[in-house]
Design a protein around this motif. Structure first.
Motif, PDB file in Angstrom:
ATOM      1  N   LEU A   9       3.309  -0.352  -9.876  1.00 13.24           N
ATOM      2  CA  LEU A   9       3.953  -0.160  -8.884  1.00 13.24           C
ATOM      3  C   LEU A   9       5.086   1.107  -8.467  1.00 13.24           C
ATOM      4  O   LEU A   9       4.994   1.798  -7.601  1.00 13.24           O
ATOM      5  CB  LEU A   9       4.949  -1.614  -8.048  1.00 13.24           C
ATOM      6  CG  LEU A   9       4.378  -3.075  -7.932  1.00 13.24           C
ATOM      7  CD1 LEU A   9       5.486  -3.986  -7.534  1.00 13.24           C
ATOM      8  CD2 LEU A   9       2.998  -2.165  -8.034  1.00 13.24           C
ATOM      9  N   VAL A  16      -6.321   5.373  -6.420  1.00 10.01           N
ATOM     10  CA  VAL A  16      -5.955   6.655  -6.340  1.00 10.01           C
ATOM     11  C   VAL A  16      -5.373   7.225  -7.321  1.00 10.01           C
ATOM     12  O   VAL A  16      -5.402   8.891  -6.973  1.00 10.01           O
ATOM     13  CB  VAL A  16      -4.582   5.997  -5.779  1.00 10.01           C
ATOM     14  CG1 VAL A  16      -3.368   7.100  -4.910  1.00 10.01           C
ATOM     15  CG2 VAL A  16      -4.371   5.015  -4.081  1.00 10.01           C
ATOM     16  N   TYR A  49      -6.473  -5.053  -4.769  1.00  6.72           N
ATOM     17  CA  TYR A  49      -4.909  -3.783  -3.977  1.00  6.72           C
ATOM     18  C   TYR A  49      -4.762  -3.822  -5.645  1.00  6.72           C
ATOM     19  O   TYR A  49      -4.199  -2.978  -6.659  1.00  6.72           O
ATOM     20  CB  TYR A  49      -3.258  -5.086  -4.233  1.00  6.72           C
ATOM     21  CG  TYR A  49      -2.534  -4.374  -4.327  1.00  6.72           C
ATOM     22  CD1 TYR A  49      -2.378  -2.982  -3.330  1.00  6.72           C
ATOM     23  CD2 TYR A  49      -0.789  -4.678  -4.058  1.00  6.72           C
ATOM     24  CE1 TYR A  49      -0.590  -2.676  -3.510  1.00  6.72           C
ATOM     25  CE2 TYR A  49      -0.099  -3.965  -4.564  1.00  6.72           C
ATOM     26  CZ  TYR A  49       0.244  -2.808  -4.523  1.00  6.72           C
ATOM     27  OH  TYR A  49       1.328  -2.201  -4.489  1.00  6.72           O
ATOM     28  N   ALA A  96      -5.741  -0.908  -6.488  1.00  8.28           N
ATOM     29  CA  ALA A  96      -5.781   0.086  -5.602  1.00  8.28           C
ATOM     30  C   ALA A  96      -5.471   1.396  -6.560  1.00  8.28           C
ATOM     31  O   ALA A  96      -5.440   2.732  -6.149  1.00  8.28           O
ATOM     32  CB  ALA A  96      -4.934   0.434  -4.763  1.00  8.28           C
ATOM     33  N   PHE A  97      -4.430   1.002  -7.574  1.00 14.43           N
ATOM     34  CA  PHE A  97      -4.113   1.866  -8.095  1.00 14.43           C
ATOM     35  C   PHE A  97      -4.103   2.596  -9.231  1.00 14.43           C
ATOM     36  O   PHE A  97      -4.771   4.224  -8.954  1.00 14.43           O
ATOM     37  CB  PHE A  97      -2.740   2.000  -8.602  1.00 14.43           C
ATOM     38  CG  PHE A  97      -1.032   1.769  -7.944  1.00 14.43           C
ATOM     39  CD1 PHE A  97      -0.428   1.917  -8.191  1.00 14.43           C
ATOM     40  CD2 PHE A  97      -1.738   0.041  -7.485  1.00 14.43           C
ATOM     41  CE1 PHE A  97       0.550   1.138  -7.310  1.00 14.43           C
ATOM     42  CE2 PHE A  97      -0.026  -0.651  -7.066  1.00 14.43           C
ATOM     43  CZ  PHE A  97       0.781  -0.161  -7.022  1.00 14.43           C
ATOM     44  N   GLU A  98      -5.473   2.868  -9.745  1.00 14.47           N
ATOM     45  CA  GLU A  98      -6.508   2.961 -10.725  1.00 14.47           C
ATOM     46  C   GLU A  98      -7.445   3.969 -10.121  1.00 14.47           C
ATOM     47  O   GLU A  98      -8.061   5.562  -9.783  1.00 14.47           O
ATOM     48  CB  GLU A  98      -7.852   2.240 -10.846  1.00 14.47           C
ATOM     49  CG  GLU A  98      -6.609   1.548 -12.444  1.00 14.47           C
ATOM     50  CD  GLU A  98      -6.464   2.232 -13.290  1.00 14.47           C
ATOM     51  OE1 GLU A  98      -7.045   3.230 -13.551  1.00 14.47           O
ATOM     52  OE2 GLU A  98      -5.303   1.568 -14.043  1.00 14.47           O
ATOM     53  N   SER A 118      -7.895   6.966   2.034  1.00 15.67           N
ATOM     54  CA  SER A 118      -6.692   6.241   1.280  1.00 15.67           C
ATOM     55  C   SER A 118      -6.957   5.629   2.595  1.00 15.67           C
ATOM     56  O   SER A 118      -6.901   3.685   2.601  1.00 15.67           O
ATOM     57  CB  SER A 118      -5.624   7.000   2.277  1.00 15.67           C
ATOM     58  OG  SER A 118      -5.505   7.362   1.390  1.00 15.67           O
ATOM     59  N   ALA A 162       1.421   2.269  -3.083  1.00 19.42           N
ATOM     60  CA  ALA A 162      -0.073   3.456  -3.964  1.00 19.42           C
ATOM     61  C   ALA A 162      -0.548   4.519  -3.053  1.00 19.42           C
ATOM     62  O   ALA A 162      -0.076   5.237  -3.508  1.00 19.42           O
ATOM     63  CB  ALA A 162      -0.843   2.748  -3.464  1.00 19.42           C
ATOM     64  N   VAL A 186       1.508   6.341  -8.222  1.00 15.86           N
ATOM     65  CA  VAL A 186       0.369   7.742  -8.107  1.00 15.86           C
ATOM     66  C   VAL A 186      -0.076   9.250  -7.006  1.00 15.86           C
ATOM     67  O   VAL A 186      -0.551   9.098  -7.608  1.00 15.86           O
ATOM     68  CB  VAL A 186      -0.228   6.289  -8.760  1.00 15.86           C
ATOM     69  CG1 VAL A 186      -0.774   5.617  -7.562  1.00 15.86           C
ATOM     70  CG2 VAL A 186      -1.665   6.674  -8.939  1.00 15.86           C
ATOM     71  N   TYR A 187       0.478   8.296  -6.529  1.00 18.20           N
ATOM     72  CA  TYR A 187      -0.212   8.827  -5.467  1.00 18.20           C
ATOM     73  C   TYR A 187       0.252  10.274  -4.943  1.00 18.20           C
ATOM     74  O   TYR A 187       0.039  11.596  -4.245  1.00 18.20           O
ATOM     75  CB  TYR A 187       0.534   8.462  -3.610  1.00 18.20           C
ATOM     76  CG  TYR A 187       2.363   8.673  -3.631  1.00 18.20           C
ATOM     77  CD1 TYR A 187       3.147   9.351  -3.798  1.00 18.20           C
ATOM     78  CD2 TYR A 187       2.430   6.833  -4.002  1.00 18.20           C
ATOM     79  CE1 TYR A 187       4.398   8.554  -3.675  1.00 18.20           C
ATOM     80  CE2 TYR A 187       4.070   6.948  -3.753  1.00 18.20           C
ATOM     81  CZ  TYR A 187       5.186   7.763  -3.326  1.00 18.20           C
ATOM     82  OH  TYR A 187       6.007   7.667  -3.813  1.00 18.20           O
ATOM     83  N   THR A 225      -1.328   5.618 -13.451  1.00 21.97           N
ATOM     84  CA  THR A 225      -0.988   4.487 -12.860  1.00 21.97           C
ATOM     85  C   THR A 225      -0.126   4.140 -13.303  1.00 21.97           C
ATOM     86  O   THR A 225      -0.452   2.303 -12.452  1.00 21.97           O
ATOM     87  CB  THR A 225      -2.770   4.415 -13.248  1.00 21.97           C
ATOM     88  OG1 THR A 225      -3.015   4.142 -14.490  1.00 21.97           O
ATOM     89  CG2 THR A 225      -3.868   5.032 -12.473  1.00 21.97           C
ATOM     90  N   LEU A 234       0.863  -1.169  -0.170  1.00 22.94           N
ATOM     91  CA  LEU A 234       0.121  -0.004  -0.199  1.00 22.94           C
ATOM     92  C   LEU A 234       1.270   1.117   0.057  1.00 22.94           C
ATOM     93  O   LEU A 234       0.187   2.515  -0.715  1.00 22.94           O
ATOM     94  CB  LEU A 234      -0.863  -0.169   1.039  1.00 22.94           C
ATOM     95  CG  LEU A 234      -2.189  -0.988   0.776  1.00 22.94           C
ATOM     96  CD1 LEU A 234      -2.668  -1.089   1.984  1.00 22.94           C
ATOM     97  CD2 LEU A 234      -3.139  -0.325  -0.198  1.00 22.94           C
TER      98      LEU A 234
END
Length: 1014
Positions: free
Chosen positions: A465, A323, A316, A319-321, A344, A258, A469-470, A475, A255
């Motif tokens: 990874l 975020v 998971y 999760a990137f999409e 988050s 992300a 992205v944050y 992504t 996490l």
């Protein structure tokens, strides 16, 4: 059950919430304290988890041996809470004394790196373990005392206490980071936890008087109890503890890629995991006494937990999409950051909660099995001890074996497989006969399907990874990106990749997605902005000192700083210290761009914490260069703290220098001030240089003055090409990067007041993540180089490049370079009467120039005095600071563009007088002309235009500073400040000038040494 028993039971549940709350405050704060000592928050998190679990296992085991013979376990519980509270009250003092002893006495006398590590880890264990053992004793003691009040509801009691303690822990994790530390710092937070423990002790004491007498005899098995050997139950408890903490460690690392590697993200993940455990306990507390076969239930819970962990991979992967979507739709404000944190937390819950929910059932169920089998109260401590011992193995296994060797996905997969196998074994051996054939087969089929699906259908794409992205909202790094290296290290996931931008190749090395350095694959390619920073970090000390026998570099990054330093024969030994081995391994991929860092015998790469290494090596360095990752990254903010800046001078020679990189992007002015307020008191002199618009380099001397820049790099043939490529080929090129002296930095810190960043009051660690989210940028220091007045030149006593000098390299990103070129264009057009070509000058300035030329040619300046004054001031802003006195002569002193026109209007005449005086640095004349413009009969025409007012007021402030007469500056403020628009007096360059003028110039009279003499 009588009313008093019910009331006492309810009170104990609320009290145990408070106990869990305090316990997780300790875990969070110990992580912060030990992170300072061990050098990285990831190591501290792992160690605190191990000690927390190990101590609790030992404490629970010790209680299990005595629980049934204790007359009043609740009284013992109160006494232990009291001792924990007292230790909490004194922890900060004990930590400061013991770590000081380590740095000052133990490390210097250790003799080897292995000895230093042994001391460091042993001391960390001694600081935390005693309280952890005591904390481990609290659950079995509270459970034993509660069970004596409610002997008829063992499952409900155990699960209920597990829930209350866990939900309090989840709240404590969040409260520590979001409420307590920002307000009272680490010392105040650990003190709060200590006070809370003492209050818990006082609250339990009256209830302990109502405890029933101890039952010494062990009761026999209850009717219908599952037949199970205690050994197998304890093994099952250990295995489920192991897998649960492999999950936690792996999920946190996953996490972080992300959500970001911040203290806020970590605490949200921790709270999500504990909340899942808590609500698993809550469900069980409401249903435990209706479960006929707890062993069969445990078997299915293990199956469900393993499947849920595998399903978390699929969650998971999205999760990137999620975020990325959040980063695109949430407004980049403080309120937006709060919403991002809430979101988050929800993402962390989606990933962690299902498996953690089932994990929350296992410990109470296994305890109930032994209780119903007649094991007595000692079963509570034994199961708790086995579970926490398994957790210790899980943490060690995840950090040191699974993540480094098989990566995130397979670490999670292996742990889930362990749960599934355990579940099948339990169902096979202990399910009732009518399920004997069906249950294990069903469970095995579910396990095989889940394991195969997760292995085949889920891919952890390194391009995703490492996408950061944050920060960016993107992504993936894109299909054109080529991953050159990707490994999950002990403290971070490191990626090295090649990307293409407009047909050009670029390399980058990233930590948890955050790019730490970008560079071009060849010296023949266009340089990237990071290269100017890394080159300047090396070039500055090489231009300040004749010889660098010993150099320390904190943070390996790409290795380019070390590589650049080693291009000089004047450099002796270089110790480059980094805490993550994969960072050093990954940078090898960058090959010839950094080869000297690996191949030159003068280069020594050390994997360790910088403070510990410097303390143990006992070397004294000519220069120490600190270029860590960004301050919001876990464990990095302590390299920008008061304590760190107090530590560094001990390891410098008497004339040694400290060089500090500080980002100006994704940070705000108050956070930069927090670093300056930490640094300035610890060094006698500090000078600032700008590598580009986003990177500030501070050079500090602990004892004397920072020496002048000299033309020393020309001696280093191997360096000249590399430095010239990024715009630092000559002494003057280096001088152009000069930004502020100590006095200027002090002024900056005064107009953006902030508490000094400290290890114990971590301003950066807490606030930098929000600045990153808001995309803050500190333009203020760069704008000083391109301000309407020569602020930097005045501070450094450095003249502007004369007209006949070579222009700087166009590849540079120095703020004043474009202004310098534009000023020459404007001057040529005005003086020679040529049309402006507009290569650098802005279109608006070109139009102003044509308007002024037209007014002068037709002698119409007096007919439109306000317009004429405004145009002249606008053009003066773009020319005077960037041209030398000779070049300004025929522009403003004897303006040839006037031709035969001689204006007589007072406003036009006074404006020309002001501009002539400022261009020739006649400071008294500037103040006189400025007074007349601001308070004379024509002042309304000036004051109505903010640009004109801004220029006149700033010119007067600079003149007052140059005269070194603070009384003049104070008089000007008293007379004019309240009459000027807030938009004028509130701009940073003017505020800086005011702060400098009112303090006087004497304090900074030696600034010219830093930039080099005339």
């Amino acid at each position: 059950m009588n009313v008093n028993t019910q009331r006492h039971g309810a009170a104990l549940l609320w009290i145990f919430i408070a106990s869990g709350f305090a316990g997780l405050i300790y875990q969070s704060i110990w992580t912060s304290y030990l992170g300072l000592f061990l050098g990285h928050s990831a190591y501290a998190q792992s160690l605190v988890l191990i000690l927390f679990m190990g101590g609790m296992a030992l404490g629970a085991w010790l209680v299990s041996r005595r629980s049934e013979t204790l007359r009043r376990p609740l009284l013992w519980y109160a006494a232990i809470e009291l001792v924990i509270g007292v230790l909490g009250l004194t922890f900060n003092q004990v930590y400061g004394w013991s770590t000081g002893l380590a740095y000052d006495v133990l490390f210097p006398g250790a003799g080897s790196l292995a000895s230093v590590n042994a001391i460091r880890w042993t001391l960390s264990v001694l600081l935390v373990l005693p309280q952890c053992i005591l904390l481990g004793a609290t659950f079995p003691l509270m459970s034993a005392g509660f069970l004596r009040l409610r002997p008829d509801a063992d499952g409900k009691v155990i699960a209920g206490l597990y829930f209350t303690n866990s939900i309090g822990a989840a709240a404590g994790a969040l409260a520590a980071t979001y409420l307590l530390v920002p307000r009272v710092g680490l010392p105040g937070t650990v003190l709060t936890a200590g006070i809370l423990n003492i209050l818990v002790a006082f609250a339990v004491y009256p209830i302990s008087k109502h405890e029933p007498a101890a039952t010494v005899a062990t009761p026999g098995p209850k009717p219908g109890a599952d037949s199970a050997t205690p050994t197998l139950i304890l093994v099952a408890a250990a295995i489920t503890g192991l897998t649960s903490f492999v999950y936690e460690i792996t999920w946190v690392r996953m996490l972080s890629l992300a959500l970001g590697t911040t203290i806020h993200a970590f605490e949200l993940m921790l709270a999500a995991f504990i909340a899942g455990i808590a609500f698993g306990g809550l469900w069980l507390s409401r249903n435990a006494d209706r479960i006929r076969s707890p062993l069969k239930m445990v078997g299915w819970v293990q199956i469900w937990m393993g499947v849920a962990a595998l399903v978390s991979m699929f969650v998971y992967a999205n999760a990137f999409e999620w975020v990325g979507w959040l980063m695109r739709v949430i407004t980049r404000t403080s309120e937006g950051y709060s919403l991002y944190n809430v979101s988050s937390g929800l993402i962390a819950l989606l990933v962690m909660f299902p498996a953690a929910f089932f994990a929350g059932m296992t410990l109470p169920l296994l305890t109930v099995i032994l209780l119903r089998n007649g094991a007595g109260e000692r079963a509570i401590g034994r199961v708790y001890a086995a579970n926490t011992l398994g957790a210790i193995v899980g943490v060690l296994l995840a950090v040191h074996i699974l993540l480094p060797y098989i990566g995130l996905k397979m670490a999670l997969w292996v742990a889930a497989a362990g749960d599934l196998v355990l579940g099948i074994v339990l169902l096979r051996r202990f399910a009732s006969r009518r399920f004997l054939a069906q249950a294990p087969v069903m469970a095995g089929a579910a396990a095989v399907i889940a394991l195969a699906a997760s292995l085949l259908l889920v891919r952890f794409d390194p391009a995703v990874l490492a996408s950061s992205v944050y920060r960016t909202g993107a992504t993936t790094l894109g299909d054109t990106t080529k991953m050159l290296f990707y490994r999950d290290g002990k403290t971070a996931s490191v990626a090295v990749y090649e990307s293409f931008n407009q047909g050009k190749r670029n390399w980058a090395i990233a930590t948890n997605g955050k790019v730490d350095a970008g560079l071009s694959p060849s010296l023949k390619d266009e340089p990237r902005s990071d290269e100017s920073t890394m080159a300047l970090l090396a070039a500055l000390p090489l231009s300040l000192k004749d010889k660098l026998d010993e150099v320390g570099v904190i943070g390996f990054g790409s290795g380019m700083t070390t590589h650049t330093l080693l291009g000089s024969k004047r450099v002796g030994r270089i110790d480059t210290v980094d805490i993550e081995p994969m960072m050093v391994e990954g940078a090898k991929v960058l090959g010839p761009r950094v080869h000297r860092a690996y191949e030159d015998p003068r280069s020594h790469i050390i994997i360790d914490d910088a403070k510990s290494y410097f303390s143990s090596s006992r070397r004294q360095y000519d220069v120490i260069i600190s270029e860590p990752s960004n301050p919001w990254m876990g464990g990095t903010a302590s390299l920008f703290s008061s304590e760190f800046y107090r530590f560094i001078p001990r390891h410098l020679k008497r004339d040694g220098l400290f060089v500090q990189w500080l980002q100006l992007y994704e940070i705000d002015q108050t956070l930069v001030s927090s670093v300056l307020n930490a640094m300035l008191p610890e060094f006698n002199d500090v000078q600032a240089y700008l590598a580009n618009s986003g990177d500030l380099i501070l050079v500090a001397s602990p004892h004397g003055k920072v020496p002048p820049l000299r033309d020393l790099v020309s001696r280093d043939a191997a360096l000249r090409e590399e430095l010239a490529r990024v715009g630092f080929g000559t002494l003057r090129d280096l001088q152009d990067t000069y930004a502020l002296n100590r006095q200027g930095l002090t002024a900056f810190a005064s107009i953006f007041p902030s508490q000094a960043n400290s290890d114990y009051f971590p301003v950066l660690q807490l606030k930098a993540p929000e600045s990153r989210f808001k995309r803050d940028m500190v333009w203020d220091i760069g704008t000083l180089l391109s301000a309407p007045w020569p602020i930097t030149a005045t501070l450094a006593d450095l003249p502007v490049r004369p007209l006949d000098s070579t222009l700087p390299n166009k590849k540079r990103e120095i703020a004043s370079d474009v202004k310098l070129r534009a000023a020459r264009e404007l001057r040529t057009a005005l003086v020679d009467g040529r049309p402006i070509d507009g290569a650098y000058a802005r279109q608006g300035d070109a139009m102003q120039l044509e308007a002024l030329r037209g007014l002068a040619k037709s002698c119409m300046l007096d007919q439109a005095p306000a317009q004429s004054a405004q145009i002249m001031i606008s053009l003066a802003i773009e020319t005077i600071p960037f041209l030398d006195e000779a070049a300004n002569q025929d522009l403003w002193v004897k303006p040839v563009w006037l031709g035969n026109c001689q204006p007589s209007n007072p406003l036009v005449v006074d404006t020309l007088k002001l501009l002539a005086a400022t261009s020739q640095h006649r400071h008294a004349d500037v103040i006189a002309a400025g007074r007349h413009l601001l308070s004379g009969p024509e002042s309304g025409a000036i004051l109505v235009n903010q640009t004109s007012t801004y220029y006149v007021w700033g010119a007067m402030q600079l003149a007052a500073f140059s005269l070194d007469d603070p009384s003049v500056a104070r008089e000007l403020h008293a007379q004019y400040a309240d009459k000027l628009p807030a938009s004028v007096v509130g701009q940073t360059p003017v505020r800086m000038l005011s702060a400098l003028a009112t303090s006087g110039r004497s304090e900074g009279k030696d600034a010219k040494q830093a930039a080099g003499s005339r």
